[in-house]
Design an enzyme around this catalytic site. Structure first.
Site, short mmCIF file in Angstrom:
data_model
loop_
_atom_site.label_atom_id
_atom_site.label_comp_id
_atom_site.label_asym_id
_atom_site.label_seq_id
_atom_site.Cartn_x
_atom_site.Cartn_y
_atom_site.Cartn_z
N GLY A 167 39.44 1.93 -57.93
CA GLY A 167 39.15 2.52 -59.23
C GLY A 167 38.24 3.73 -59.22
N TRP A 219 38.90 6.88 -58.54
CA TRP A 219 39.49 8.03 -59.23
C TRP A 219 39.60 7.76 -60.73
CZ3 TRP A 219 43.67 11.62 -56.81
CH2 TRP A 219 43.12 12.26 -55.69
N ASP A 262 48.35 -0.52 -60.07
CA ASP A 262 48.24 -0.95 -58.68
C ASP A 262 48.79 -2.37 -58.55
OD1 ASP A 262 46.30 0.28 -56.19
OD2 ASP A 262 47.00 -1.78 -55.98
N ASP A 279 54.11 -2.92 -59.80
CA ASP A 279 54.72 -1.96 -58.89
C ASP A 279 55.01 -0.67 -59.66
OD1 ASP A 279 56.31 -0.48 -57.18
OD2 ASP A 279 57.71 -2.12 -56.75
N ASP A 308 45.90 8.73 -55.02
CA ASP A 308 45.11 8.81 -53.79
C ASP A 308 45.46 7.66 -52.85
OD1 ASP A 308 43.06 10.04 -52.21
OD2 ASP A 308 41.68 8.43 -52.79
N LYS A 353 47.81 12.48 -52.34
CA LYS A 353 47.31 12.59 -50.97
C LYS A 353 48.44 12.37 -49.98
CE LYS A 353 44.73 9.21 -49.32
NZ LYS A 353 43.49 8.41 -49.21
#
Length: 256
Positions: free
Chosen positions: A50, A52, A69, A85, A108, A148
């Site tokens: 958490g 971000w 998540d 998902d 990320d 990322k």
């Protein structure tokens, strides 16, 4: 990254109540590329734990923030979380139950590392590709995206794929990343909802004139400004640039 610098961000995160040193990476990205603005709706894919989400909530100043998540995310004030998902239509439907449209999608997430660099790189690109596909289902026209990835032989092609779906794509290496780390962030700004892309050649008829003297054509209700075109001209044009709400083109051939 020297241990002293690494400890600086780790300790600073603890002092400021951030869940991850990665929080500073999003701060640096936004300072340079302005992907999150006040009032924006932000969706964080692979958001646990958490860090971000905390920064996104600070940056968007009252806009909605949603974290997705497979793991449970401990509650953050003012942030909605979904355990599910991100590729699931059910999860995406739950997002749209909370918001009507999404301004920015951030990710990320990283794959579980095996220690085999080629495999880890490929898994990173695969995960980023999934994030990009999900983002294109969520983002509104003109929206932004950051993800990322690990650098490697698949990296450049991935950046090109992002560039095909956004009016602007670039990369950013955060100063909060470890110096020896191959992680880098790919950024897309100005999500394109039209199928037109730079270099496309299409047939059009000029049906109006713009204030700057360019002809205006429409391709599937999308506005294209054509340099040198006049009302009534039937033209073959080449797209030279695409923005979220319009495109520019040059004349290739004029029907006689």
């Amino acid at each position: 990254m020297p241990a002293k610098k690494r400890d600086h961000y780790y300790n600073k995160a603890k002092q400021m109540g951030y869940r991850s040193r990665a929080s500073f990476k999003l701060q640096f990205i936004n300072k340079k590329h302005h992907i999150i603005k006040k009032g924006d709706t932000v969706v964080d894919l692979g958001a646990a734990p958490g860090g971000w989400l905390q920064v996104a909530k600070e940056l968007n100043g009252g806009g909605k923030v949603i974290g997705v998540d497979l793991q449970r995310i401990e509650p953050i004030e003012g942030v909605e979380t979904i355990k599910g998902d991100m590729t699931s239509p059910e999860t995406q439907a739950r997002i749209f139950e909370i918001v009507d449209e999404v301004d920015t999608v951030i990710c990320d997430a990283a794959p579980n590392l095996s220690g085999n660099w080629a495999l880890d790189h490929a898994r990173s690109i695969d995960l980023a590709t999934v994030a990009l596909d999900v983002a294109t289902k969520l983002l509104k026209k003109g929206g932004n995206f950051v993800v990322k990835v690990f650098q490697g032989d698949l990296y450049e092609n991935y950046v090109k794929e992002v560039g095909k779906r956004f009016s602007y794509a670039t990369t950013y290496k955060s100063q909060a990343s470890r110096q020896q780390s191959a992680e880098i962030y790919v950024i897309g700004k100005g999500f394109l909802t039209t199928s037109l892309r730079k270099g496309d050649v299409v047939d059009v008829t000029i049906d109006a004139m713009g204030k700057t003297g360019d002809g205006i054509a429409h391709v599937d209700d999308f506005v294209v400004f054509v340099k040198g075109g006049s009302v009534g001209d039937k033209l073959k044009i080449k797209i030279t640039d695409v923005k979220p709400s319009f495109a520019f083109a040059d004349i290739v051939e004029k029907e006689k």
